[in-house]
Every structure is written in C-alpha cells, then in structure tokens.
Design a protein around this motif. Structure first.
Motif, short mmCIF file in Angstrom:
data_model
loop_
_atom_site.label_atom_id
_atom_site.label_comp_id
_atom_site.label_asym_id
_atom_site.label_seq_id
_atom_site.Cartn_x
_atom_site.Cartn_y
_atom_site.Cartn_z
N GLU A 220 15.41 142.54 43.39
CA GLU A 220 16.69 143.22 43.18
C GLU A 220 17.73 142.16 42.81
O GLU A 220 17.51 140.96 42.98
CB GLU A 220 17.13 143.97 44.44
N VAL A 221 18.88 142.63 42.30
CA VAL A 221 19.98 141.73 41.97
C VAL A 221 20.92 141.67 43.17
O VAL A 221 21.31 142.72 43.72
CB VAL A 221 20.75 142.23 40.73
N GLN A 222 21.26 140.47 43.59
CA GLN A 222 22.19 140.33 44.70
C GLN A 222 23.56 140.85 44.31
O GLN A 222 24.00 140.67 43.18
CB GLN A 222 22.30 138.85 45.11
N GLY A 223 24.21 141.51 45.27
CA GLY A 223 25.54 142.05 45.01
C GLY A 223 25.55 143.56 44.89
O GLY A 223 26.62 144.18 44.92
N VAL A 224 24.37 144.17 44.72
CA VAL A 224 24.27 145.63 44.70
C VAL A 224 23.69 146.04 46.06
O VAL A 224 22.55 145.71 46.38
CB VAL A 224 23.36 146.13 43.56
N SER A 225 24.50 146.74 46.85
CA SER A 225 24.12 147.01 48.24
C SER A 225 22.96 147.99 48.33
O SER A 225 22.68 148.76 47.41
CB SER A 225 25.32 147.57 49.01
N ARG A 226 22.29 147.96 49.49
CA ARG A 226 21.20 148.89 49.74
C ARG A 226 21.70 150.33 49.73
O ARG A 226 21.00 151.24 49.29
CB ARG A 226 20.58 148.56 51.11
N GLU A 227 22.92 150.54 50.23
CA GLU A 227 23.50 151.88 50.26
C GLU A 227 23.61 152.44 48.85
O GLU A 227 23.29 153.61 48.60
CB GLU A 227 24.87 151.84 50.92
N VAL A 228 24.07 151.63 47.92
CA VAL A 228 24.22 152.07 46.53
C VAL A 228 22.86 152.33 45.91
O VAL A 228 22.66 153.34 45.22
CB VAL A 228 25.01 151.02 45.72
N VAL A 229 21.92 151.44 46.14
CA VAL A 229 20.57 151.61 45.58
C VAL A 229 19.98 152.94 46.04
O VAL A 229 19.42 153.70 45.24
CB VAL A 229 19.67 150.43 46.00
N GLU A 230 20.08 153.23 47.33
CA GLU A 230 19.48 154.46 47.86
C GLU A 230 20.22 155.70 47.39
O GLU A 230 19.60 156.76 47.22
CB GLU A 230 19.42 154.38 49.39
N ALA A 231 21.53 155.59 47.19
CA ALA A 231 22.30 156.74 46.73
C ALA A 231 21.87 157.18 45.33
O ALA A 231 21.95 158.37 44.99
CB ALA A 231 23.79 156.41 46.72
N PHE A 232 21.40 156.25 44.52
CA PHE A 232 20.93 156.57 43.17
C PHE A 232 19.40 156.65 43.11
O PHE A 232 18.82 156.55 42.03
CB PHE A 232 21.43 155.51 42.18
N SER A 233 18.77 156.83 44.27
CA SER A 233 17.30 156.92 44.32
C SER A 233 16.90 158.24 44.97
O SER A 233 16.13 158.28 45.92
CB SER A 233 16.72 155.74 45.12
N SER A 234 17.40 159.34 44.45
CA SER A 234 17.13 160.64 45.06
C SER A 234 15.65 160.99 45.00
O SER A 234 15.12 161.67 45.88
CB SER A 234 17.96 161.73 44.37
N ARG A 235 14.98 160.55 43.97
CA ARG A 235 13.54 160.82 43.85
C ARG A 235 12.78 160.17 45.01
O ARG A 235 11.91 160.78 45.64
CB ARG A 235 13.02 160.30 42.51
N ARG A 236 13.12 158.92 45.30
CA ARG A 236 12.47 158.21 46.40
C ARG A 236 12.76 158.90 47.73
O ARG A 236 11.87 159.04 48.58
CB ARG A 236 12.95 156.76 46.43
N LEU A 237 13.99 159.33 47.92
CA LEU A 237 14.35 159.99 49.17
C LEU A 237 13.61 161.31 49.34
O LEU A 237 13.24 161.70 50.45
CB LEU A 237 15.87 160.22 49.22
N GLU A 238 13.37 162.02 48.23
CA GLU A 238 12.58 163.26 48.28
C GLU A 238 11.16 162.98 48.78
O GLU A 238 10.63 163.70 49.62
CB GLU A 238 12.50 163.90 46.90
N ILE A 239 10.58 161.92 48.23
CA ILE A 239 9.20 161.56 48.61
C ILE A 239 9.15 161.17 50.08
O ILE A 239 8.28 161.61 50.83
CB ILE A 239 8.68 160.43 47.71
N LEU A 240 10.12 160.34 50.53
CA LEU A 240 10.14 159.91 51.92
C LEU A 240 10.35 161.09 52.86
O LEU A 240 9.74 161.15 53.94
CB LEU A 240 11.25 158.87 52.13
N ALA A 241 11.19 162.05 52.47
CA ALA A 241 11.43 163.23 53.30
C ALA A 241 10.16 164.06 53.42
O ALA A 241 9.83 164.55 54.51
CB ALA A 241 12.56 164.06 52.70
N ALA A 242 9.42 164.20 52.31
CA ALA A 242 8.17 164.96 52.35
C ALA A 242 7.13 164.26 53.21
O ALA A 242 6.37 164.90 53.95
CB ALA A 242 7.65 165.16 50.93
#
Length: 981
Positions: A220-242
C-alpha cells in the motif's frame, strides 16, 4: 494482486469486453492495446479491434491459420486480471495522479513480457521420448483492457490481460498454449507485477509499505489510512460479512463466498456521476489526496525515493547496502554462503537483491531440500526492496554459475542441502559391518514366531518374518523397513524387541509425534519418546560439546541399545542425520527406521527414508496388507499399491456421495452424526487440510446439538491456532498480522522479552511489530533481529479462533502440559462446564479442571474431524473422507493414500466433483525433491533410459500377474526386494 480465469466461449468473451467500460480518469476513449511477440508477428498493434479480437479467441489468426481444436472445442484463452492495491487506485482515480495509471500499464506490460519469456508453453512431439512434451515458446498474443471500477462501483484500477490460446512453437507452427503452466505460475506472476508497480510508484515519490497481508509482495502507499481503504472496499466487506455469518474464512471458503455474492457490473451509471460520488465519500472521510500527491511530485522532481533517503549521509557502498537491507527487514549475517562477496563489492541495489535471494533460499530451504526457481524469485521479491525481477534473476544466475546454487533449469538446491543429504548416506554407510548380530543361528525365524505367539500376536507372514530375521542377524547398524499402510510393520517389530531384550539389549521406541510414540512404545513394550525429545536430550553429545562425564553417561545409557523409529518417512534430513550420528557415536546395537515412502513426507526438508532405499543400506520390505478386511478396501489398497489412482477412485465409486460446491463438510458431518454411537466411535472423519477440518468440526457440533446429544451449558473461547511458519519466515513481517498472538519461545534479553511471554499484534510499521502484552503494556520488537542459530523457533505465531464448546464435545489438545500428561494431539471430552470452570476427561479417564487463565484453556480445538497429517499411523474400522476440488494443492496422491488406507472395512467419500478431484490427485503426487536428485545432470539419453526402465518394470509386473496370480506376484516382488533387484 491478480486473478486467473479460463475464458468461456469466444463470442461471450468478446461481447463482455465490448460492453464493459474502458473509461479512466473521465476520458471517454477505449483504453485497449495488443501486446506480445506473437502479436507483432501477426501484425497486431495499437487499439484492439473487436472483430479481430473475437476471431482470435475462436482460434482464427489474422494470417489465415486456424488453431486446431482439442476434442472438437477450441479454448478461447486466459484472462489474467492485474489489480492495483486500493491506496494506489484512490490516488490515481480520486487524486487524479495520471502518472500512476501509466505506471500500472507499464508494470502489466513488464509482467506480460516476463510471462512470455518464462511461462508461455505449447506441446510438441519429442522423438526421444516418443510423446508430446511442453516447450517454452517465448511468444504470446494478448489484448489488454484498462478499467477503473469494481463490480460494486468502487474505484479499482485494474487491467484485464486476455492471453489468446495461440503461440508459435520452435517448428514454426502455430499451436494452442498449455494452461497448466499459467496456473502454476500465478503467484510469481503476481509478485513480478507487484514489484514492477511498486518500484515505479516509489520512483514517483511515494513511500510504500507492505500490505496487511503482503502475499506476493502486495503493498500500500503510506499516507492513505486503513479507514479510507476499507470505506472504498465495499466488495471486500461484503465477502467478510458473508464469511462471518457462516463462521468460515479459509482461502477456499473465501473463493466460494466471492462467487456466490458476486454482482453483475452496473453499466448504467454515468462515469462523471460516479466520480462525483467518489469525491463526496472522500470528503466525508476527510481524505484529501492532494497534499500526498504534491509531496510525491516534489520528491520525484528531486529524484528522491524512500531508498535514496535511507542512504542519505551514509558513506561507503557497503554501509549503504546494509542500511537498505535493514530497511527491508533483513539482518545480513557473516559467512552467509549465498552472499560470499566481501562487503562493498556489490552496489547497494545488487547487495539488497543478494540478501533477498539468500533470505528467500533460507526460508524455502527449511522445508524443502530443493525448490523451484519460480518460488525462489517470488519469495525474494516479497522482501520488497529497490529491485525488480531482473535483479533477482541476475543474482540467481550468478549464484548458479558460482556453484552456490545447484540444479537444472527450473529446480534449484543449495550446497548445504546437498552436503547434508550426502552426510546422511555417509553416516549410514559408516555403520555397515559395525555391530555384532543381536541373535544368531538358524532358528531365528522360529524364535520370532514363538515370541509373536507369546505376545498374543497372529503368526508373522513371510515378509514380517524376513524383516525380523534381517534386523536380528544384521551386522549393519542402520536398517530400513519399507511397508505400505496396514502391512503390520509395528507388529513385526514387537517380537524383534522381545528377542533383543532377551539377549540383554535395551529397546527404545521413537516416533515423530507424542501420540504415535506412546502407541508404538506400547506395541513393542519399550520406553517411548518423540524424535525431537530424544535428540534434545542428547544434543550436546551429538555436537560434541558435552562434558566427558555426560558423554560417558550417554554411552552407558545407549551403548548396545536397539532403537526403533516408527513412521520414519515423516522425519527430515537434519533429524535423520543426527539420529544416525548419535547411534554411531554411542555404538548402539541397531537403529531401525520403519515407514512407507509412499505416504506423507516430513514437513521439514528432505526425504531421507526414501533416498536411503536407493543406496546400499540394509533394508527389508513387508508387502502383505493385513488391515483391509472387505473386498472394497482390498481393491482400493491393491490399486494404491500398483499406483493406480483411477482404479482406487473406481473402487470408491459405490460409496461416493457427490455434493454441491462447499457442502462436503456439512454432508459428511451429518452422515457421521447420524451413525449409532458405537459405530461413531469406530468411524474416523477425515479431511485433507485445516480449512476442511475446521468446517467439519463446526458442522458436526451443529448436528450433535440438533440431535440433543450435547449439553446446554457452553463456553465461548478464543483458542490459539498455530500458524505454520519457518524460522526465516518469522524474521519477515508478513506473518505478523493484526490480531495474531506472538509467543516468545526463547529468552531475548536485548529485545526485552522472556521465554513464555505472549503479546497480541496491534500494529506493524517501520519494520517493527507492536504487541499488547498480557498486562496491557505496549512493546515492540524487530523480527529481523531474531536469532538465526537456534535449533528451535524463537517465536510461535498464533491465529486467534473463536469456538464454542458444549458439555459432551470431543476436543484435541494442540499443545502439551507434561506435568498433567496432556499431550499435543491427544483426545479428551468436555465433561462439565460450570461458570468459569471447564472439566475435561482424557482418554485414560483422568479429569482436569481448567480455570480462567489455565494455559491449556486456549490450547485445544474440536476433534470430530482430523486431517491426514494427524491420521497417519492410525487405524479405524470405518471412515468418512471429505474432499473438495477447491483444495487443489492439498489433493495429492500421498494425502489420498493416507486417507484411504486408514480404514479396515467401510469407507465413504464425500466430494463436490469426484472426477475433478481424481485428476487433481493423479497430477499432484505430493512428493519432495531431494537435493541429490536436482544436482544430478539430466540428458535426453537419461530421459529415454528412465522411460525404458519404467516400461520394463510395468511389463514385468503385468507378466507376473498374468502367469503367477496376485498372491505369487506379491511374494515375488518381496523376494526381489530382498535380493536387491
């Protein structure tokens, strides 16, 4: 990261890519391109023409050639999708840094160029072997499509690379490519592209950091927070929720959930409207990429990168190289045989590449005596230094020319691994003619049969008797007993041990794990130990550092002793060598290794039990199967003995249940739970690996709860699931993921950690791992500083796994507590749960109460299902085996052999795709490659001779079967073995 997909029909593929979006950065133009040497030969350049593309996918080349279809159907090709990490995508697509888009395209082009040179294959006729063989062609034709959006309309910079099923072979003919090489190279292709992109991103002025799960060098590039990364990763969150909903999370299970939750792309959303939505989300999160981009542009303008800043102010080439290596998490060691150059002889980048290759070879070499060139490249690239694949390949070539790495085109080994294998052979040969026989005379066979009767055993069969006589009358210290599963190897050794004791010799029983050692010791009526425990006890005797009084005590304890080792195939080269060295030094009366070279090999490097059988070392074979009691099991074992995997699956077919994808564990668990209790206790539930075992345990518990067979009282616990990692791997950051626990297994006074301390990983940054210790204190350590010279692991890493146990549950210990005689792998039952107290009853009837902070409270797991590594060495009346086509790498011939041969009477296979799994098992032997095998030069003449030898052996077996019948054939084979044929 990358993904692979075999393309469907040419028409549907072309239609998909014509409808899908090719928009990036709001530019309304199709971003596609032809690439590859084969594309140049066909006159294809520039943007991709849809009609030419569609024809190409059908096998119709622009030059008029039609690629021959296989079995009447032409495969269109392979879609390799290269995806940038989320932080990179956000800076390019929301921040508008167009340089990143160019870097992405260039990195994909570089990766495809590497694929073209190293992976692209076709099958051509080999006149020496008389068959079709794969040939590297060095050319491909691919169409690339740059996309900017995920299926969930999140910003996602990715490139579809459609490699058409066409390549030109050395004979000038256009042929279909072989897909197998692509799938086998998936991880290295990913690592190559990640390294190419990362070095370009760093050249643009950005700082990078390993991703949370840095497989294949993901970053990853330093300076982009984990919160921001996850907010734009809805597909990943769907998979994790399932996954969370189903209580699962293995790689195979993620694949199922990914497919099941996958949406069609929404092509109606206007790109401009979508971009506005992205920016609005960024503003709501407080994410402004402009300062980060401006800072990067400023650094790039000064030709400054993270690596130039690291060496800024450091004088001397050598010191600069060491500083870069330290930033990569590598601590260079003096006298490293894979970095023989004097410090300062290599420029900093070459030095970093050299250290990365040496570190990668150490990591791979812990479990494999020989490893593939591709695995070495991939593992070195994961060190994420200022290099790309060209630097790593140049270093490997240099070491190969210098003799530090040895091998053929695709397989390599080290001088150290080769020397260790040769040492095992030398040690074994040093014991030839070195002992007096334990028993003499012509009546040894009769004595063995009498001893067997006295022990209550059945009469020894000819193979068992011959093996026993050979051990008792041998003048060679080392003796090998080769026998497949169920042939009664340990039963043959019990009367041998009795006679040895009668002749005044002590007997010691050893095995790989504690459970096997205790069972083997009980069978031969001898004190038992694990191999590791035994070697640890005499460690200083072996290395020569013991005081004379200790050396003499060891000699008195071991001299004249008969040492027997069961399941010897699971012992690696290093331990094999130390056992033989100790036996020679202490002048033991015999060292017997019993096992099966066809079953699972050692986890650590080497296959000494199999390799020694090729040398002039005393050995015996036991071939008659005693375990299989029914016609079906006899047919399965016969097929396995003859190497006929298809025949074994055919014999399994009447008791095979085909289930939907992902349902094998649930179906098998229900099947097991519905058995009567007495049958259940005699039926083993077997899985290929950890993921299937976990799913099987959870499903079995649910089934027993539904039947009302488990108590209402329950306890929810976080147990520790050990992560398999090498000592060198523990020195890298990739194993230290958030939420994992780190246990220090040695004292590290300089780092401030004591043996037994445990901390939870809360952050990984700047090469350091931050831990929250049990008392709440936050401390950090540098994994690269862990000691290298330990014979054991400096740390153990665990994944925390949430489980719920009920009264009546069956559990299995995952660690040992010698004081309470609780051993790793032993079974127990939960008798009662009372508040914070858990009372368990062990197999021998002992009860133990586990309170709040009892160390064994988190060192167990459910034990309804076990995997094949645990199963090797056990026998069960019946068995239910669960397999899945998704566990391709685990579906090996060796694993299947272990699973199928544990059973005496009834076996049931539960599988999602029996035909596919059968092919996977046939194609994946699960073998280890020895260093000596790799070091041996191979010529076309050798290949032809090997093929003739194989055919001769096959024809000989057929003739024996035809003229003598199966029983006589087995006897003849056994006789031939004893004669050394």
């Amino acid at each position: 990261m990358i993904s692979f997909k075999a393309l469907p029909s040419a028409a549907s593929t072309a239609e998909y890519f014509s409808k899908d979006n090719y928009y990036t950065l709001g530019q309304a133009q199709e971003l596609s391109a032809w690439t590859g040497r084969a594309a140049e030969d066909l006159g294809l350049a520039g943007r991709v023409d849809e009609k030419v593309f569609a024809a190409l996918l059908e096998g119709k080349l622009p030059n008029g050639v039609q690629i021959a279809a296989s079995q009447g159907k032409h495969r269109a090709g392979v879609d390799i999708t290269f995806a940038a990490s989320k932080s990179v995508s956000l800076l390019a697509l929301i921040g508008g840094d167009e340089r990143i888009v160019v870097a992405m395209q260039e990195s994909v082009q570089a990766a495809l160029t590497w694929v073209e040179k190293n992976v692209m294959e076709a099958r051509i006729w080999d006149p020496v072997l008389g068959e079709q063989v794969p040939e590297k062609t060095g050319n491909l034709v691919a169409a690339t499509f740059l996309h900017d959006v995920s299926r969930n309309n999140d910003p996602q910079l990715h490139v579809h690379s459609i490699v058409a099923n066409a390549t030109r072979a050395s004979d000038g003919k256009w042929r279909a490519m072989t897909n197998k090489a692509f799938y086998e190279a998936q991880h290295i292709i990913s690592a190559v592209q990640n390294a190419e992109l990362r070095t370009r991103i760093e050249a643009l002025g950005y700082e990078t950091t390993p991703a949370k799960n840095p497989i294949d060098g993901a970053f990853e590039v330093q300076g982009v927070s984990r919160e921001v990364v996850e907010a734009f990763s809805s597909r990943r969150l769907e998979i994790l929720a399932a996954l969370a909903k189903s209580g699962r999370g293995s790689a195979a299970e993620r694949q199922i959930v990914t497919l099941n939750t996958r949406k069609d792309k929404d092509l109606t959303l206007d790109p401009e409207q979508r971009n506005l939505g992205w920016h609005e989300t960024a503003r709501s999160l407080g994410f402004d990429p402009a300062p980060l981009i401006n800072q990067a542009r400023e650094r790039a303008g000064r030709d400054q990168t993270v690596w130039t800043r690291i060496v800024d102010g450091i004088r001397g080439i050598g010191a600069k190289g060491m500083a870069i290596a330290a930033a990569m998490g590598i601590t260079p060691g003096d006298g490293d045989p894979l970095v023989p150059e004097r410090l300062g002889r290599l420029d900093p980048v070459s030095y970093a590449a050299a250290q990365a290759v040496a570190s990668a070879a150490r990591e791979l070499g812990e479990n494999e005596a020989a490893f593939s060139r591709h695995d070495l490249i991939r593992t070195a690239l994961e060190r994420q230094g200022p290099f790309t694949v060209s630097h790593i390949e140049a270093r490997i070539d240099q070491l190969t020319r210098g003799g530090q790495l040895i091998g053929r085109e695709q397989m390599l080994t080290s001088e150290q691994a080769l020397a260790m294998e040769s040492r095992v052979i030398d040690l074994a040969e040093a014991g030839k003619g070195a002992i007096e026989p334990i028993a003499t005379g012509v009546q040894v066979g009769a004595r063995l049969q009498a001893a067997a009767r006295e022990l209550g055993l059945r009469r020894l069969n000819p193979g068992q008797e011959r093996a026993g006589v050979a051990i008792l009358t041998s003048r060679d210290r080392v003796h090998l007993i080769q026998g497949g599963a169920g042939v009664g190897k340990s039963a043959a050794l019990a009367p041998v041990a009795a006679i040895a004791r009668a002749e005044g010799h002590q007997v010691i029983a050893l095995a790989h794990v504690g459970r096997m050692a205790r069972e083997f010791g009980a069978k031969v009526n001898a004190p038992a130990s694990t191999v590791d425990g035994f070697l640890r006890k005499y460690e200083r005797v072996i290395d020569g550092t013991a005081y004379p009084v200790k050396m003499e005590a060891a000699r008195q304890a071991l001299s004249g002793t008969l040492i027997m080792v069961d399941e010897a195939s699971q012992i690696g080269t290093d331990r094999f060598a130390r056992l033989i060295e100790l036996a020679n030094k202490m002048e033991v009366a015999g060292l017997v290794f019993a096992g099966d070279k066809g079953q699972l090999p050692a986890i650590e490097r080497g296959r000494p039990f199999a390799d020694l059988q090729r040398e002039d070392v005393a050995r015996s074979a036991i071939t008659e199967n005693l375990r299989a009691k029914t016609p079906q099991m006899q047919a399965i074992n016969k097929a396995i003995e003859e190497g006929d995997i298809a025949g074994a699956f055919e014999a399994l077919r009447p008791t095979t249940s085909t289930v939907p994808l992902g349902k094998a564990a649930e179906t098998a668990a229900t099947m097991w739970a519905n058995l009567p209790r007495d049958e259940r206790e005699q039926t083993v539930l077997l899985a290929s690996g950890r993921a299937m075992r976990t799913a099987g345990n959870a499903a079995t518990q649910r089934a027993l709860l539904a039947k009302g067979e488990l108590g209402v009282a329950k306890a929810s616990l976080k147990v520790l699931d050990r992560i398999t990692i090498t000592k060198e791997g523990a020195r890298q950051l990739k194993g230290y993921q958030d939420g994992r626990l780190v246990e220090f297994t040695t004292n590290l006074p300089k780092a401030g950690f004591a043996r037994g301390e445990i901390g939870e990983v809360v952050n990984v940054a700047d090469g350091k791992v931050e831990l929250v210790m049990e008392g709440g204190e936050v401390r950090s350590f540098d994994p690269s500083r862990l000691p290298r010279n330990l014979k054991h692991d400096a740390v153990t890493i665990y994944e925390q796994k949430q489980i719920t146990i009920h009264e009546g549950d069956r559990i299995r210990w995952t660690a040992k507590d010698e004081a309470r005689e609780l051993f790793n792998g032993d079974m127990a039952h939960v008798k009662r749960i009372d508040g914070d107290s858990i009372i368990v009853r062990t197999a021998n009837g002992d009860e133990h109460q586990l309170f709040g902070k009892d160390p064994m409270r988190d060192r167990f797991d459910l034990a309804y299902a076990i995997n094949v590594h645990i199963a090797q060495g056990i026998t069960a009346k019946a068995g239910i085996v669960m397999m899945s086509s998704l566990e391709r790498l685990l579906n090996s011939s060796r694993a299947f052999v272990v699973a199928a041969t544990r059973i005496a009477e009834t076996i049931h296979l539960v599988v999602d795709d029996p035909n596919k799994v059968e092919k996977q098992v046939e194609r994946n032997p699960g073998d280890k490659t020895s260093a000596r095998e790799v070091a041996k030069p191979t010529s076309e003449t050798d290949k032809k001779a090997e093929k003739k030898d194989f055919e001769k052996e096959r024809d000989y077996a057929k003739e024996l079967k035809k003229h003598l019948g199966i029983d006589k054939m087995t006897e003849a084979r056994s006789r031939d073995w004893d004669m050394g044929l």
